[in-house]
Write a protein that holds these residues in place. Structure first.
Motif, PDB file in Angstrom:
ATOM      1  N   ALA A  22       0.824  -1.204   0.000  1.00  0.00           N
ATOM      2  CA  ALA A  22       0.000   0.000   0.000  1.00  0.00           C
ATOM      3  C   ALA A  22       0.865   1.263   0.000  1.00  0.00           C
ATOM      4  N   CYS A  23       1.978   1.223   0.705  1.00  0.00           N
ATOM      5  CA  CYS A  23       2.889   2.379   0.741  1.00  0.00           C
ATOM      6  C   CYS A  23       3.534   2.619  -0.625  1.00  0.00           C
ATOM      7  N   ASP A  24       3.765   1.546  -1.359  1.00  0.00           N
ATOM      8  CA  ASP A  24       4.390   1.648  -2.678  1.00  0.00           C
ATOM      9  C   ASP A  24       3.363   1.880  -3.789  1.00  0.00           C
ATOM     10  N   PHE A  25       2.078   1.793  -3.453  1.00  0.00           N
ATOM     11  CA  PHE A  25       1.010   1.864  -4.454  1.00  0.00           C
ATOM     12  C   PHE A  25       0.891   3.254  -5.056  1.00  0.00           C
ATOM     13  N   GLU A  26       0.745   3.294  -6.371  1.00  0.00           N
ATOM     14  CA  GLU A  26       0.473   4.532  -7.095  1.00  0.00           C
ATOM     15  C   GLU A  26      -0.559   4.252  -8.160  1.00  0.00           C
ATOM     16  N   LEU A  27      -1.523   5.134  -8.262  1.00  0.00           N
ATOM     17  CA  LEU A  27      -2.478   5.020  -9.356  1.00  0.00           C
ATOM     18  C   LEU A  27      -1.783   5.399 -10.658  1.00  0.00           C
ATOM     19  N   PRO A  28      -2.193   4.801 -11.762  1.00  0.00           N
ATOM     20  CA  PRO A  28      -1.581   5.194 -13.032  1.00  0.00           C
ATOM     21  C   PRO A  28      -1.974   6.628 -13.390  1.00  0.00           C
ATOM     22  N   SER A  29      -1.069   7.329 -14.034  1.00  0.00           N
ATOM     23  CA  SER A  29      -1.407   8.676 -14.504  1.00  0.00           C
ATOM     24  C   SER A  29      -2.356   8.536 -15.699  1.00  0.00           C
ATOM     25  N   TYR A  30      -2.991   9.619 -16.057  1.00  0.00           N
ATOM     26  CA  TYR A  30      -3.935   9.592 -17.173  1.00  0.00           C
ATOM     27  C   TYR A  30      -3.261   9.072 -18.440  1.00  0.00           C
ATOM     28  N   ASN A  31      -2.038   9.504 -18.680  1.00  0.00           N
ATOM     29  CA  ASN A  31      -1.322   9.075 -19.890  1.00  0.00           C
ATOM     30  C   ASN A  31      -0.896   7.614 -19.845  1.00  0.00           C
ATOM     31  N   GLU A  32      -0.866   7.019 -18.663  1.00  0.00           N
ATOM     32  CA  GLU A  32      -0.519   5.605 -18.538  1.00  0.00           C
ATOM     33  C   GLU A  32      -1.718   4.685 -18.768  1.00  0.00           C
ATOM     34  N   LEU A  33      -2.927   5.254 -18.775  1.00  0.00           N
ATOM     35  CA  LEU A  33      -4.114   4.449 -19.045  1.00  0.00           C
ATOM     36  C   LEU A  33      -4.091   4.012 -20.507  1.00  0.00           C
ATOM     37  N   VAL A  43     -12.103  -3.694 -19.524  1.00  0.00           N
ATOM     38  CA  VAL A  43     -12.141  -2.596 -18.550  1.00  0.00           C
ATOM     39  C   VAL A  43     -12.107  -3.156 -17.134  1.00  0.00           C
ATOM     40  N   LEU A  44     -12.962  -4.141 -16.874  1.00  0.00           N
ATOM     41  CA  LEU A  44     -13.035  -4.730 -15.538  1.00  0.00           C
ATOM     42  C   LEU A  44     -11.716  -5.379 -15.154  1.00  0.00           C
ATOM     43  N   ASP A  45     -11.124  -6.134 -16.074  1.00  0.00           N
ATOM     44  CA  ASP A  45      -9.829  -6.768 -15.793  1.00  0.00           C
ATOM     45  C   ASP A  45      -8.771  -5.721 -15.474  1.00  0.00           C
ATOM     46  N   TYR A  46      -8.719  -4.677 -16.281  1.00  0.00           N
ATOM     47  CA  TYR A  46      -7.707  -3.629 -16.088  1.00  0.00           C
ATOM     48  C   TYR A  46      -7.888  -2.930 -14.740  1.00  0.00           C
ATOM     49  N   ILE A  47      -9.093  -2.446 -14.474  1.00  0.00           N
ATOM     50  CA  ILE A  47      -9.333  -1.680 -13.252  1.00  0.00           C
ATOM     51  C   ILE A  47      -9.147  -2.540 -12.010  1.00  0.00           C
ATOM     52  N   LYS A  82     -20.249   0.250 -27.190  1.00  0.00           N
ATOM     53  CA  LYS A  82     -19.867  -0.710 -26.151  1.00  0.00           C
ATOM     54  C   LYS A  82     -18.378  -0.700 -25.826  1.00  0.00           C
ATOM     55  N   LYS A  83     -17.691   0.374 -26.200  1.00  0.00           N
ATOM     56  CA  LYS A  83     -16.266   0.493 -25.908  1.00  0.00           C
ATOM     57  C   LYS A  83     -16.030   1.691 -24.997  1.00  0.00           C
ATOM     58  N   TYR A  84     -15.121   1.487 -24.060  1.00  0.00           N
ATOM     59  CA  TYR A  84     -14.795   2.489 -23.058  1.00  0.00           C
ATOM     60  C   TYR A  84     -13.406   3.057 -23.344  1.00  0.00           C
ATOM     61  N   ASP A  85     -13.283   4.374 -23.211  1.00  0.00           N
ATOM     62  CA  ASP A  85     -12.008   5.025 -23.519  1.00  0.00           C
ATOM     63  C   ASP A  85     -11.242   5.391 -22.248  1.00  0.00           C
ATOM     64  N   ARG A  86     -10.153   6.091 -22.438  1.00  0.00           N
ATOM     65  CA  ARG A  86      -9.267   6.493 -21.344  1.00  0.00           C
ATOM     66  C   ARG A  86     -10.006   7.323 -20.294  1.00  0.00           C
ATOM     67  N   ILE A  93     -11.680   4.377 -12.161  1.00  0.00           N
ATOM     68  CA  ILE A  93     -10.647   4.183 -11.137  1.00  0.00           C
ATOM     69  C   ILE A  93     -10.878   5.153  -9.976  1.00  0.00           C
ATOM     70  N   PHE A  94     -11.209   6.385 -10.310  1.00  0.00           N
ATOM     71  CA  PHE A  94     -11.495   7.388  -9.280  1.00  0.00           C
ATOM     72  C   PHE A  94     -12.680   6.951  -8.416  1.00  0.00           C
ATOM     73  N   ILE A  95     -13.761   6.543  -9.060  1.00  0.00           N
ATOM     74  CA  ILE A  95     -14.967   6.120  -8.337  1.00  0.00           C
ATOM     75  C   ILE A  95     -14.674   4.907  -7.465  1.00  0.00           C
ATOM     76  N   ALA A  96     -14.008   3.912  -8.046  1.00  0.00           N
ATOM     77  CA  ALA A  96     -13.719   2.684  -7.299  1.00  0.00           C
ATOM     78  C   ALA A  96     -12.799   2.958  -6.114  1.00  0.00           C
ATOM     79  N   SER A  97     -11.901   3.909  -6.268  1.00  0.00           N
ATOM     80  CA  SER A  97     -10.976   4.252  -5.189  1.00  0.00           C
ATOM     81  C   SER A  97     -11.688   4.936  -4.026  1.00  0.00           C
ATOM     82  N   LEU A  98     -12.717   5.705  -4.337  1.00  0.00           N
ATOM     83  CA  LEU A  98     -13.377   6.515  -3.311  1.00  0.00           C
ATOM     84  C   LEU A  98     -14.749   6.014  -2.878  1.00  0.00           C
ATOM     85  N   LYS A  99     -15.272   4.975  -3.538  1.00  0.00           N
ATOM     86  CA  LYS A  99     -16.662   4.580  -3.269  1.00  0.00           C
ATOM     87  C   LYS A  99     -16.896   4.118  -1.839  1.00  0.00           C
TER      88      LYS A  99
END
Length: 109
Positions: A22-33, A43-47, A82-86, A93-99
């Motif tokens: 958890a201390c080493d954890f970093e969310l990917p930046s927008y450009n890394e998505l 999408v589900l697998d990635y997130i 039926k396709k999701y973008d960056r 990711i934001f929602i799942a992190s804060l839900k």
């Protein structure tokens, strides 16, 4: 008696490993998505893979049911054919992190 101490030792070791991760954890930046559009399963697998460190005991932090509800509630925009973008990935990711901290009404506002 010895069994309980052994279980506690394993739990403590797991907790220490999780704290380190958890201390080493970093969310990917927008450009890394991913820059390509993804289908729901991708999408589900990635997130869920990205966020696994936040809750290693819960298999799916995000499900297709949740994503569909976020779209219906207009928390995220509709997918394109039926396709999701960056942008979708970033919001999910934001929602799942804060839900667990905020209700969806707060996230929608």
């Amino acid at each position: 008696k010895g069994g309980a101490c052994k279980t506690m030792k394993i739990d403590l070791d797991e907790l220490q490993a999780w704290v380190k991760d958890a201390c080493d954890f970093e969310l990917p930046s927008y450009n890394e998505l991913p820059g390509i559009k993804l289908y729901m399963e991708q999408v589900l697998d990635y997130i869920n893979n990205v966020l696994m460190t936040l809750n290693p005991y819960e298999k799916d932090l995000v499900t297709s049911f949740m994503v569909n509800n976020y779209v219906k509630a207009k928390i995220i925009k509709m997918p394109d054919k039926k396709k999701y973008d960056r942008e979708h990935l970033g919001y999910l990711i934001f929602i799942a992190s804060l839900k667990r901290l905020y209700c969806l009404g707060f996230l929608k506002a």
